[in-house]
Design a protein around this motif. Structure first.
Motif, mmCIF file in Angstrom:
data_model
loop_
_atom_site.group_PDB
_atom_site.id
_atom_site.type_symbol
_atom_site.label_atom_id
_atom_site.label_comp_id
_atom_site.label_asym_id
_atom_site.label_seq_id
_atom_site.Cartn_x
_atom_site.Cartn_y
_atom_site.Cartn_z
ATOM 1 N N ILE A 105 -2.717 9.595 -3.276
ATOM 2 C CA ILE A 105 -3.849 8.785 -3.714
ATOM 3 C C ILE A 105 -4.928 8.848 -2.633
ATOM 4 O O ILE A 105 -4.628 9.089 -1.458
ATOM 5 C CB ILE A 105 -3.413 7.320 -3.961
ATOM 6 N N THR A 106 -6.183 8.650 -3.013
ATOM 7 C CA THR A 106 -7.277 8.623 -2.038
ATOM 8 C C THR A 106 -7.462 7.204 -1.496
ATOM 9 O O THR A 106 -6.919 6.238 -2.054
ATOM 10 C CB THR A 106 -8.599 9.083 -2.679
ATOM 11 N N HIS A 107 -8.243 7.086 -0.430
ATOM 12 C CA HIS A 107 -8.552 5.759 0.093
ATOM 13 C C HIS A 107 -9.270 4.925 -0.966
ATOM 14 O O HIS A 107 -8.972 3.728 -1.129
ATOM 15 C CB HIS A 107 -9.429 5.859 1.342
ATOM 16 N N ALA A 108 -10.206 5.543 -1.673
ATOM 17 C CA ALA A 108 -10.951 4.812 -2.697
ATOM 18 C C ALA A 108 -10.019 4.357 -3.811
ATOM 19 O O ALA A 108 -10.136 3.233 -4.324
ATOM 20 C CB ALA A 108 -12.078 5.687 -3.251
ATOM 21 N N GLY A 109 -9.085 5.224 -4.207
ATOM 22 C CA GLY A 109 -8.131 4.851 -5.245
ATOM 23 C C GLY A 109 -7.235 3.707 -4.809
ATOM 24 O O GLY A 109 -6.942 2.789 -5.587
ATOM 25 N N LEU A 110 -6.815 3.753 -3.557
ATOM 26 C CA LEU A 110 -5.959 2.683 -3.039
ATOM 27 C C LEU A 110 -6.737 1.369 -2.959
ATOM 28 O O LEU A 110 -6.189 0.295 -3.236
ATOM 29 C CB LEU A 110 -5.437 3.087 -1.660
ATOM 30 N N ALA A 122 0.840 -1.204 0.000
ATOM 31 C CA ALA A 122 0.000 0.000 0.000
ATOM 32 C C ALA A 122 0.868 1.245 0.000
ATOM 33 O O ALA A 122 0.571 2.223 -0.712
ATOM 34 C CB ALA A 122 -0.915 -0.003 1.224
ATOM 35 N N LEU A 123 1.953 1.227 0.771
ATOM 36 C CA LEU A 123 2.879 2.363 0.773
ATOM 37 C C LEU A 123 3.485 2.558 -0.606
ATOM 38 O O LEU A 123 3.623 3.689 -1.091
ATOM 39 C CB LEU A 123 3.962 2.129 1.824
ATOM 40 N N ALA A 124 3.837 1.456 -1.264
ATOM 41 C CA ALA A 124 4.428 1.550 -2.596
ATOM 42 C C ALA A 124 3.443 2.114 -3.611
ATOM 43 O O ALA A 124 3.843 2.790 -4.566
ATOM 44 C CB ALA A 124 4.904 0.172 -3.044
ATOM 45 N N GLU A 125 2.135 1.829 -3.429
ATOM 46 C CA GLU A 125 1.131 2.270 -4.395
ATOM 47 C C GLU A 125 0.640 3.687 -4.135
ATOM 48 O O GLU A 125 -0.125 4.218 -4.930
ATOM 49 C CB GLU A 125 -0.057 1.302 -4.376
ATOM 50 N N VAL A 126 1.058 4.290 -3.020
ATOM 51 C CA VAL A 126 0.632 5.667 -2.740
ATOM 52 C C VAL A 126 1.163 6.620 -3.799
ATOM 53 O O VAL A 126 0.487 7.587 -4.190
ATOM 54 C CB VAL A 126 1.092 6.084 -1.320
ATOM 55 N N GLY A 127 2.383 6.350 -4.307
ATOM 56 C CA GLY A 127 2.971 7.207 -5.335
ATOM 57 C C GLY A 127 3.146 8.628 -4.841
ATOM 58 O O GLY A 127 3.652 8.861 -3.745
ATOM 59 N N ASP A 128 2.691 9.585 -5.636
ATOM 60 C CA ASP A 128 2.758 10.993 -5.235
ATOM 61 C C ASP A 128 1.508 11.423 -4.475
ATOM 62 O O ASP A 128 1.415 12.576 -4.050
ATOM 63 C CB ASP A 128 2.930 11.885 -6.481
ATOM 64 N N ASN A 188 -7.571 17.413 1.622
ATOM 65 C CA ASN A 188 -8.257 17.175 0.344
ATOM 66 C C ASN A 188 -8.559 15.693 0.121
ATOM 67 O O ASN A 188 -8.999 15.294 -0.953
ATOM 68 C CB ASN A 188 -7.427 17.720 -0.823
ATOM 69 N N GLY A 189 -8.314 14.872 1.167
ATOM 70 C CA GLY A 189 -8.647 13.458 1.082
ATOM 71 C C GLY A 189 -7.571 12.595 0.468
ATOM 72 O O GLY A 189 -7.808 11.402 0.234
ATOM 73 N N ARG A 190 -6.367 13.143 0.234
ATOM 74 C CA ARG A 190 -5.310 12.369 -0.397
ATOM 75 C C ARG A 190 -4.292 11.893 0.641
ATOM 76 O O ARG A 190 -4.017 12.577 1.635
ATOM 77 C CB ARG A 190 -4.606 13.181 -1.486
ATOM 78 N N ILE A 191 -3.764 10.702 0.402
ATOM 79 C CA ILE A 191 -2.699 10.122 1.221
ATOM 80 C C ILE A 191 -1.386 10.395 0.498
ATOM 81 O O ILE A 191 -1.231 10.021 -0.678
ATOM 82 C CB ILE A 191 -2.914 8.609 1.396
ATOM 83 N N VAL A 192 -0.459 11.037 1.189
ATOM 84 C CA VAL A 192 0.783 11.484 0.551
ATOM 85 C C VAL A 192 1.971 10.919 1.328
ATOM 86 O O VAL A 192 2.000 10.978 2.559
ATOM 87 C CB VAL A 192 0.857 13.029 0.519
ATOM 88 N N PRO A 193 2.987 10.347 0.628
ATOM 89 C CA PRO A 193 4.141 9.782 1.344
ATOM 90 C C PRO A 193 5.038 10.878 1.918
ATOM 91 O O PRO A 193 5.137 11.977 1.369
ATOM 92 C CB PRO A 193 4.860 8.979 0.262
ATOM 93 N N THR A 194 5.703 10.577 3.025
ATOM 94 C CA THR A 194 6.698 11.479 3.609
ATOM 95 C C THR A 194 8.086 11.045 3.150
ATOM 96 O O THR A 194 8.267 9.977 2.560
ATOM 97 C CB THR A 194 6.625 11.425 5.138
ATOM 98 N N GLU A 195 9.086 11.867 3.418
ATOM 99 C CA GLU A 195 10.462 11.476 3.104
ATOM 100 C C GLU A 195 10.845 10.221 3.878
ATOM 101 O O GLU A 195 11.546 9.343 3.373
ATOM 102 C CB GLU A 195 11.418 12.628 3.443
#
Length: 766
Positions: free
Chosen positions: A129-134, A121-127, A170-177
């Motif tokens: 993604i929303t919960h629904a998209g994931l 799931a972390l790998a698919e977050v990309g830049d 805005n409902g998006r999941i964004v990776p941190t460094e």
């Protein structure tokens, strides 16, 4: 960003193979900021005292829960295990490392190694993604077809807790460094190599040759033999697994004494003497062992042939001859399905053989182990090997496949209601299965809340309770009325909540308003029905004494009620806060009585048709004899009171199925005739209620007392039902309305006043 030195000193664990990882993410109550601390509290508590059933309280919780419940919610995540006898909970090496180091990254790595689609799931977050998209990626790319966002949200919570992703407004999941750096150290699954992407086999799979003794037994398995198989797999030391069964059977080659068998089980599997005795009974019931001396046992010819072939498929072939609906379950796995849906399919096809969810799960586990089925996400499907095996097995005919071949079964005499009994049972099972599936599907359809309200109302009607549909501003969705006695009725306000993500939260419910609805409709309680409920809502509902009922629980109750009907006063526990345990005990006792009756009848029938038994005992069996004959078919053997109650019932003039002979009982009619008499009695009761005194007695299994006027909705005028029923209502319209809702109704004659009243009430509310 943490340096590698600051991260886990021991390195990250290697992930388990994809199919052996758990499908469900561990659940710990709380926000992303709280769950790691709450998990630490649970692990520290287990380290201090691993007693399974002792109380445990989550930090900040008002009431404790059994420790086993808290640990069960973690699932198979690599942190807690069971050991010893009696079993106790213990921490794994990974859990102890987390407690010592506090390393959240190592914790997530452990969860990833044991749970599907966590690091992925972390790998698919990309830049971003929303919960629904994931959730969509999980389904299309990883074969995890979740019906709600709950599993995705749980995984994202763990990633947020470790600072690996952020959740933006805005409902998006964004990776941190930190998350990007962590991902570089993680070994994730290659989605192109996952089982659900496996190309179809280029040619049919070849089954191993069938051993001659087994081939003969399978060829002789007629419909009567298939119907006589036992529902329970039974207890086996080491579990019903191929390796454990093979070791147990090998121990009886060439033979073994009872004492030797018990010693073997104790040494090999660490079980008690009573468990070894149960294992011996199970192996005999499964056709693997047979008695060859006073206290000596040996592997059967069939079991020996399976050992010689060393093919797991042969053992499944043998078990199919003794275990009810084993091959039929594999046949039902033609398409991918979760185990719960598979249980509904089997209930529709074979309504006379009640398999519990646990029964189906144990059969599926056997297929998974032997390569006859595979798990894809939350679903199970048959493999090519499983499909090839099913084509060679004799299978029991489904209830809706037409009349059975009468050559291999005693003919049932004609009687009231007998000709249509099988068809009626099949239609009823199909209706219940379809309604149960609709309840679950509608619960997740947030675009049409009325659909769920209709499904819930129909489900309660199928359970045999009166339903008043309401809805609208300041009104509850429905009120159900449970008949407890001629003078007492119990009214429950029903609130149905849908949620596309599968989780109703405390933001979706206003408990003060529920209290107002309860008072407005003169109800004694409230039940909230939804697809699932978050932890905060569960706590608030408990403090307000509001019962929570998931759509899955309601659907399961429908299927269970169709097999073992309960009275409305007993079903009240389903919709009453704090009474779930009482309902389970009541239902379990009712199912036990049914099972006892069937076992007693068939045991007496076998004895009455065994030449040796007839020569020595004239086929008569006492209570102790029945206990001895049936104990291997049950995990908990019958006690004398259970057997005595069944015999007393069969002895009544209504059935005349058994009679006393000396100190025992003999059967006086074949099981098919006893079943026919029971159906005839049911038909007589139903037909007598159709034209009887006021009060609708036509509902299946549930008497309804004379109606009393309920609260009159605002804007409507109360009209006495006697004034309208006899003059303004066409009987054909009432009959059509009743049939559309699954309610029994006579084809001619006077209609029950209660049925007309319900029709008028429903018409007024439409």
């Amino acid at each position: 960003m943490d340096s590698p030195e600051q991260q886990a000193a021991e390195g990250f664990p290697t992930p388990l193979p994809w199919l052996t990882r758990a499908g469900a993410s561990p659940y710990v109550p709380g926000t992303p900021r709280e769950i790691v601390g709450n998990l630490r509290a649970l692990l520290l508590s287990v380290a201090e005292d691993g007693t399974i059933d002792r109380p445990f309280a989550w930090p900040g919780a008002e009431r404790p829960i059994p420790l086993r419940n808290a640990v069960h919610a973690l699932g198979s995540c690599g942190l807690v295990t069971r050991e010893g006898r009696p079993p106790r909970l213990a921490l794994t090496r990974a859990a102890r490392h987390f407690l010592d180091s506090g390393d959240e990254l190592h914790l997530v790595a452990v969860l990833h190694a044991n749970v599907r689609f966590l690091g992925e799931a972390l790998a698919e977050v990309g830049d971003g993604i929303t919960h629904a998209g994931l959730n969509e990626v999980a389904g299309t790319e990883y074969g995890l077809s979740w019906n709600s966002l709950d599993q995705v949200r749980r995984r994202v919570y763990w990633l947020r807790a470790a600072g690996l992703v952020e959740y933006w407004t805005n409902g998006r999941i964004v990776p941190t460094e930190r998350g990007r750096a962590f991902l570089e150290r993680l070994e994730t699954a290659d989605r192109d190599q996952l089982p659900h992407r496996r190309p179809p086999a280029p040619e049919p799979v070849e089954l191993p040759p069938l051993p001659a003794p087994l081939a003969l037994a399978l060829s002789g398995a007629d419909q009567a033999a298939l119907r006589a198989r036992k529902r329970l797999l039974g207890y086996v030391a080491g579990g019903v697994r191929m390796d454990a069964l093979a070791r147990l059977v090998n121990a009886a080659v060439p033979d073994i004494t009872r004492a030797g068998f018990k010693a073997f089980c104790a040494e090999e599997f660490g079980v008690l003497e009573s468990s070894a005795e149960q294992t011996l009974g199970t192996l005999r019931a499964l056709g693997l062992l047979t008695q060859v001396g006073t206290d000596t046992f040996a592997a059967t010819e069939y079991a020996t042939s399976c050992l010689e072939s060393d093919e797991p498929v042969d053992l499944v072939r043998l078990l199919h001859l003794h275990v009810a609906l084993l091959g039929e379950t594999l046949d039902a796995l033609e398409n991918s399905a979760p185990t719960s849906a598979l249980a509904l399919v089997l209930a529709e096809r074979y309504p006379d053989i009640p398999l519990t969810h646990q029964d189906v799960t144990r059969r599926v586990a056997l297929f998974l182990e032997t390569g006859l089925a595979e798990r894809i996400g939350l679903t199970v499907r048959r493999t090519e090997l499983g499909a090839a095996l099913v084509r060679t097995l004799p299978l029991l005919r489904p209830a809706d496949s037409g009349p059975a071949d009468c050559a291999d079964a005693p003919a049932a005499p004609a009687g009231p209601g007998t000709p249509s009994a099988a068809a009626a049972d099949g239609d009823r099972a199909h209706h219940v299965g379809s309604l149960a599936a609709e309840v679950v599907r509608a619960a997740g359809d947030s675009s049409d809340h009325r659909r769920f309200e209709r499904a819930v109302a129909a489900a309660f009607r199928a359970l045999g309770v009166d339903v008043e549909s309401h809805g609208g501003p300041r009104r509850t969705d429905a009120v159900i009325e449970l008949w407890r006695s001629p003078t007492v009725r119990h009214r429950i306000a029903v609130e149905a909540k849908t949620d596309g993500a599968g989780l109703v939260t405390d933001q979706d419910v206003r408990f003060r308003r529920l209290g107002e609805h309860r008072a407005r409709h003169a109800a004694q309680g409230t039940v909230l029905v939804g697809p699932g409920f978050d932890a905060r809502l569960v706590r608030e509902a408990a403090s307000e004494k509001v019962a929570l009922l998931t759509a899955r629980e309601l659907a399961d109750a429908l299927v269970r009620h169709a097999r073992t009907p309960l009275a409305p006063r007993e079903l009240a526990a389903l919709v009453t806060w704090g009474e779930a345990d009482a309902l389970e005990r009541t239902w379990g006792a009712a199912e036990r009585r049914q099972e006892t009756l069937g076992l007693v009848v068939h045991t007496l029938w076998r004895s009455g048709n065994d030449p040796v038994e007839v020569r020595h005992t004239t086929g008569a069996l006492g209570v102790n004899d029945i206990w001895r004959e049936t104990r291997k078919a049950l995990e908990t053997p019958l006690d004398p009171d259970e057997t005595g109650a069944a015999l007393a019932f069969l002895e009544t003039p209504f059935l005349s199925g058994v009679e006393r002979q000396g100190g025992g009982h003999v059967i006086t009619a074949p099981p098919s005739l006893i079943a026919a008499r029971l159906r005839a009695l049911a038909a007589a009761v139903e037909s007598a209620g159709e034209d009887g005194p006021p009060g609708d007695h036509s509902r299946e299994g549930t008497p309804a007392p004379p109606g009393r006027p309920g609260p009159v909705p605002p804007g409507q005028t109360s009209v006495p039902h006697q004034q309208r029923a006899s003059t303004d209502v066409p009987a054909s319209a009432v009959r059509a309305w009743a049939k559309a809702r699954g309610r029994a109704v006579n084809e001619r004659g006077r209609l029950p006043e209660r049925l007309i009243t319900d029709y008028l009430r429903a018409r007024d509310l439409e």
